[in-house]
Design a protein around this motif. Structure first.
Motif, PDB file in Angstrom:
ATOM      1  N   VAL A  21       8.528   0.008   5.906  1.00  0.00           N
ATOM      2  CA  VAL A  21       8.260   1.452   5.961  1.00  0.00           C
ATOM      3  C   VAL A  21       9.490   2.312   5.654  1.00  0.00           C
ATOM      4  CG1 VAL A  21       6.366   1.142   7.591  1.00  0.00           C
ATOM      5  CG2 VAL A  21       8.669   1.581   8.464  1.00  0.00           C
ATOM      6  N   HIS A  22      10.588   1.694   5.304  1.00  0.00           N
ATOM      7  CA  HIS A  22      11.811   2.461   5.041  1.00  0.00           C
ATOM      8  C   HIS A  22      11.598   3.398   3.846  1.00  0.00           C
ATOM      9  CE1 HIS A  22      15.968   3.435   4.136  1.00  0.00           C
ATOM     10  NE2 HIS A  22      16.261   3.004   5.356  1.00  0.00           N
ATOM     11  N   PRO A  23      11.818   4.699   4.025  1.00  0.00           N
ATOM     12  CA  PRO A  23      11.547   5.652   2.937  1.00  0.00           C
ATOM     13  C   PRO A  23      12.340   5.389   1.654  1.00  0.00           C
ATOM     14  CG  PRO A  23      11.842   6.811   5.016  1.00  0.00           C
ATOM     15  CD  PRO A  23      12.212   5.371   5.267  1.00  0.00           C
ATOM     16  N   ALA A  24      13.620   5.083   1.775  1.00  0.00           N
ATOM     17  CA  ALA A  24      14.424   4.878   0.562  1.00  0.00           C
ATOM     18  C   ALA A  24      13.956   3.646  -0.209  1.00  0.00           C
ATOM     19  CB  ALA A  24      15.897   4.740   0.914  1.00  0.00           C
ATOM     20  N   LEU A  25      13.606   2.582   0.498  1.00  0.00           N
ATOM     21  CA  LEU A  25      13.145   1.372  -0.190  1.00  0.00           C
ATOM     22  C   LEU A  25      11.792   1.604  -0.857  1.00  0.00           C
ATOM     23  CD1 LEU A  25      14.294  -1.280   2.422  1.00  0.00           C
ATOM     24  CD2 LEU A  25      15.363  -0.711   0.228  1.00  0.00           C
ATOM     25  N   THR A  26      10.975   2.439  -0.261  1.00  0.00           N
ATOM     26  CA  THR A  26       9.702   2.815  -0.889  1.00  0.00           C
ATOM     27  C   THR A  26       9.974   3.692  -2.106  1.00  0.00           C
ATOM     28  OG1 THR A  26       8.556   2.698   1.224  1.00  0.00           O
ATOM     29  CG2 THR A  26       7.502   3.987  -0.515  1.00  0.00           C
ATOM     30  N   LEU A  56       0.828  -1.214   0.000  1.00  0.00           N
ATOM     31  CA  LEU A  56       0.000   0.000   0.000  1.00  0.00           C
ATOM     32  C   LEU A  56       0.860   1.260   0.000  1.00  0.00           C
ATOM     33  CD1 LEU A  56      -2.856  -1.031   2.457  1.00  0.00           C
ATOM     34  CD2 LEU A  56      -3.002  -0.761  -0.035  1.00  0.00           C
ATOM     35  N   LEU A  57       1.882   1.292   0.831  1.00  0.00           N
ATOM     36  CA  LEU A  57       2.779   2.454   0.859  1.00  0.00           C
ATOM     37  C   LEU A  57       3.455   2.669  -0.489  1.00  0.00           C
ATOM     38  CD1 LEU A  57       4.539   2.067   4.327  1.00  0.00           C
ATOM     39  CD2 LEU A  57       2.911   3.832   3.647  1.00  0.00           C
ATOM     40  N   ARG A  58       3.915   1.593  -1.090  1.00  0.00           N
ATOM     41  CA  ARG A  58       4.611   1.698  -2.370  1.00  0.00           C
ATOM     42  C   ARG A  58       3.660   2.124  -3.490  1.00  0.00           C
ATOM     43  NH1 ARG A  58       7.401  -0.605   1.159  1.00  0.00           N
ATOM     44  NH2 ARG A  58       9.614  -1.090   1.003  1.00  0.00           N
ATOM     45  N   VAL A  98       4.891  -2.943 -10.926  1.00  0.00           N
ATOM     46  CA  VAL A  98       5.546  -4.250 -10.771  1.00  0.00           C
ATOM     47  C   VAL A  98       6.659  -4.153  -9.734  1.00  0.00           C
ATOM     48  CG1 VAL A  98       6.924  -6.024 -11.942  1.00  0.00           C
ATOM     49  CG2 VAL A  98       4.905  -5.054 -13.073  1.00  0.00           C
ATOM     50  N   GLN A  99       7.425  -3.083  -9.761  1.00  0.00           N
ATOM     51  CA  GLN A  99       8.485  -2.902  -8.768  1.00  0.00           C
ATOM     52  C   GLN A  99       7.901  -2.729  -7.371  1.00  0.00           C
ATOM     53  OE1 GLN A  99      12.244  -1.199 -11.278  1.00  0.00           O
ATOM     54  NE2 GLN A  99      11.113   0.297 -10.135  1.00  0.00           N
ATOM     55  N   ALA A 100       6.748  -2.079  -7.242  1.00  0.00           N
ATOM     56  CA  ALA A 100       6.092  -1.949  -5.938  1.00  0.00           C
ATOM     57  C   ALA A 100       5.727  -3.326  -5.392  1.00  0.00           C
ATOM     58  CB  ALA A 100       4.853  -1.064  -6.050  1.00  0.00           C
TER      59      ALA A 100
END
Length: 154
Positions: free
Chosen positions: A129-134, A16-18, A95-97
């Motif tokens: 929830v890591h911002p960079a990974l999102t 959901l975040l992504r 797809v990446q999300a």
């Protein structure tokens, strides 16, 4: 009866975040760096020209030069998405999300085997929830696919 694993809630939260990031924040100016090169090679692959990059002469003619500077994994991934959805950047980002969210499951499993349930839950939550990974799931860069493939192998 098997105990329900908390990781699936984290995977859904991460997805959901992504997806919120993908649809709420378009890639800041696209095609200014590595993403342009990946896209160019992938589009050539999807169109059957091979692992080549466009070279535009001063006269404006286009030739296709074999590319040896980058590995083939990410351009092949992009080409596969382009073959299915057309030259759609949003499709790649979605797809990446999904891959980024599924990575949370693999992180959980790796940490669970190495350190136990408590550390596994914390690790998965931090990755979810890591911002960079999102952020990277919304970019045409290799980090998300690379992380997914590496975590899956372990």
């Amino acid at each position: 009866m098997k105990k329900k694993e908390p990781v699936w809630g984290l995977v859904i939260l991460a997805l959901l975040l992504r997806l919120l990031f993908v649809f709420g924040y378009p890639q800041y100016p696209p095609f200014l760096g590595d993403d342009a090169g990946y896209d160019n090679v992938a589009w050539n692959l999807a169109n059957g020209r091979g692992f080549v990059a466009d070279i535009i002469s001063p006269e404006g003619t286009v030739t296709y030069e074999p590319l040896i500077a980058n590995g083939p994994t990410y351009p092949l991934f992009l080409a596969a998405v382009y073959r299915v959805f057309g030259h759609a950047i949003t499709a790649v980002r979605v797809v990446q999300a999904i891959l980024g969210a599924v990575t949370i499951f693999f992180v959980f499993r790796i940490a669970q085997r190495a350190f136990g349930e408590r550390v596994a839950c914390l690790s998965a939550a931090l990755v979810a929830v890591h911002p960079a990974l999102t952020f990277y799931t919304g970019m045409l860069l290799s980090e998300t696919v690379f992380t997914f493939l590496n975590s899956e192998v372990l």
